[in-house]
Write an enzyme that holds these catalytic residues in place. Sequence first.
Site, PDB file in Angstrom:
ATOM      1  N   LYS A  29      -1.413 -17.880  92.214  1.00 36.83           N
ATOM      2  CA  LYS A  29      -0.487 -16.976  91.533  1.00 36.83           C
ATOM      3  C   LYS A  29       0.585 -17.799  90.827  1.00 36.83           C
ATOM      4  O   LYS A  29       1.061 -18.794  91.378  1.00 36.83           O
ATOM      5  CB  LYS A  29       0.142 -16.010  92.526  1.00 36.83           C
ATOM      6  CG  LYS A  29      -0.931 -15.204  93.244  1.00 36.83           C
ATOM      7  CD  LYS A  29      -0.583 -13.764  93.403  1.00 36.83           C
ATOM      8  CE  LYS A  29      -1.825 -12.991  93.759  1.00 36.83           C
ATOM      9  NZ  LYS A  29      -1.572 -11.876  94.628  1.00 36.83           N
TER      10      LYS A  29
ATOM     11  N   SER B 262      -7.373 -13.005  95.028  1.00 34.32           N
ATOM     12  CA  SER B 262      -7.182 -14.136  95.928  1.00 34.32           C
ATOM     13  C   SER B 262      -5.819 -13.980  96.585  1.00 34.32           C
ATOM     14  O   SER B 262      -5.229 -12.927  96.509  1.00 34.32           O
ATOM     15  CB  SER B 262      -7.263 -15.421  95.136  1.00 34.32           C
ATOM     16  OG  SER B 262      -6.379 -15.366  94.044  1.00 34.32           O
ATOM     17  N   CYS B 263      -5.320 -15.023  97.195  1.00 30.02           N
ATOM     18  CA  CYS B 263      -4.064 -14.839  97.930  1.00 30.02           C
ATOM     19  C   CYS B 263      -2.824 -15.250  97.165  1.00 30.02           C
ATOM     20  O   CYS B 263      -2.129 -14.420  96.628  1.00 30.02           O
ATOM     21  CB  CYS B 263      -4.120 -15.529  99.272  1.00 30.02           C
ATOM     22  SG  CYS B 263      -2.567 -15.422 100.167  1.00 30.02           S
ATOM     23  N   LEU B 264      -2.500 -16.565  97.096  1.00 32.87           N
ATOM     24  CA  LEU B 264      -1.297 -16.878  96.321  1.00 32.87           C
ATOM     25  C   LEU B 264      -1.531 -17.987  95.312  1.00 32.87           C
ATOM     26  O   LEU B 264      -2.577 -18.506  95.212  1.00 32.87           O
ATOM     27  CB  LEU B 264      -0.095 -17.265  97.188  1.00 32.87           C
ATOM     28  CG  LEU B 264      -0.105 -18.431  98.097  1.00 32.87           C
ATOM     29  CD1 LEU B 264       1.265 -19.056  98.190  1.00 32.87           C
ATOM     30  CD2 LEU B 264      -0.441 -17.887  99.451  1.00 32.87           C
TER      31      LEU B 264
END
Lengths: 414, 102
Positions: free
Chosen positions: A198, B100-102
């Site tokens: 992210k 997904s996660c991070l």
Amino acid sequence: MKNLVILGAGTAGTMMANHLVRVLPPEKWQITIVDQYKTHYYQPGFLFLPFDLYKPKQVKKKGKKFIPKGVRYINEKIERIFPDENRVELESQELSYDILIIATGSKIYPEEVEGMKGPMWHKNIFDFYTYEGALALRNYLREWQGGKLVVHISEMPIKCPVAPLEFAFLADDYFKRKGMRDKVDITFVTPLDGAFTKPRATKALHYLLETKHIKEVPNFDIERVDYEHNKIIDYADREVEYDLLVTVPPNLGDAVIERSGMGDDMNYVPTDKATLQSKAYENVFVIGDASNLPASKAGSVAHFEAEILTENIQRYIKGQPLKKEFDGHANCFIETGGGKALLIDFNYTHEPVEGTFPLPGVGPLTLLKESRTNHLGKLAFRWIYWNLLLPGRHIPLVTATMSEAGKHFETKES
Amino acid sequence: MEKVIANIPVKVNEQGYLLDFSQWNEDIARELAREKGIVLTDEHWRIIRYLQEKHKADEPLSIRGIKKSGIIPIKEFYRLFPGGPLKVASLIAGIPKPKSCL
């Protein structure tokens, strides 16, 4: 007398037993919980076992200790669920239910990757997602002279998605403490775009990989392990060599879900992501890693789900509409080594951001930023787990749905 | 943010994934594929339709799921959409990047 049956006495199942015994009248409801194993493991502790930071006895206790009085506890293997007939077949008996809660979790399946669970399994290829794996790895690391350490994720989703990264950070720290960091080469291999995917997290945290000299191999979808030549190979024929492979094998739901014909491709039960009711059967609810929710497979998620599921079970019994409240809230500590840790707080729609937790503007924990207090928080969490979380007691200041106060949001993810 | 693809302004995220599937059409898919150096064949379209159906049914996508479905051998999937087939194929199909996660 009506029957409520909980399958699985892990984090999620045990919490539900504790919550429900307080709210369901005992003269009307018999609560039963089933698990084939007598030991309850503190799974977050498996990360610390290989580095001798925790002792084995700190991560396992008798499951019975955490099952409240008034709940029937059966230690038997679950053979099959017959959801059309409202019954469950165990090894030696049958249970019929009015309400079923599936909390059978997820497990590693190293046999899903060619060559992984071969002759070198637990020789120079290890997992740390099982008690046995983490302990075997600890013994191996105690003697290891150094070489190429590859920390590897086979495929997503996995339980506790940040654990492999924490493993790499703690390994860096461990070898430094042993005075042999220069003899170890650490590579992080992932099927994702990178160790962090992210944008906010990448920006805030990528320096960790650089300062710790951890190499990244992204977009690696493993096809097989060549255990004879010590390398992993992906579908695009790329190869990564290792001397020590620490892998997270494919995580799948329990085989009983497949046997019962209730799972998706990964044996996870299709579940409404806001109410936790199974999509196929209105009297079947799913909590924790066993569901197919697009949330993290983590104990904190199960904890937040438990509060909402307890409410929804009561509403279901009364014939009221279910609360569509679960927002995918997760809250995870990330060990970064050297006595520091990060904390992240996120849900279905918000990515992890900077800020303070749990008190807006005060903390004491800092979000998405390394600190010593966060590390102490992670260590304190083991106590919280055994003493507050499993018994279903409320953790002060921490809410089931995510709070936006004190957090630095700019954009909402779509 | 907004991006003009095949003369149509569409909403995309930072990585170029469409934010609103209703804005997707075949011309956009061809253009997105071209940016990735891919010319779409019938075989590509078959996979794109399959991924879109899965997405509409709210079923999470994974390499494992593709493998298990038998829709296409994974090696072949890589050949069609080089450099991370699920990510590339999802982009062209106008659906979100697999989680997904991070």
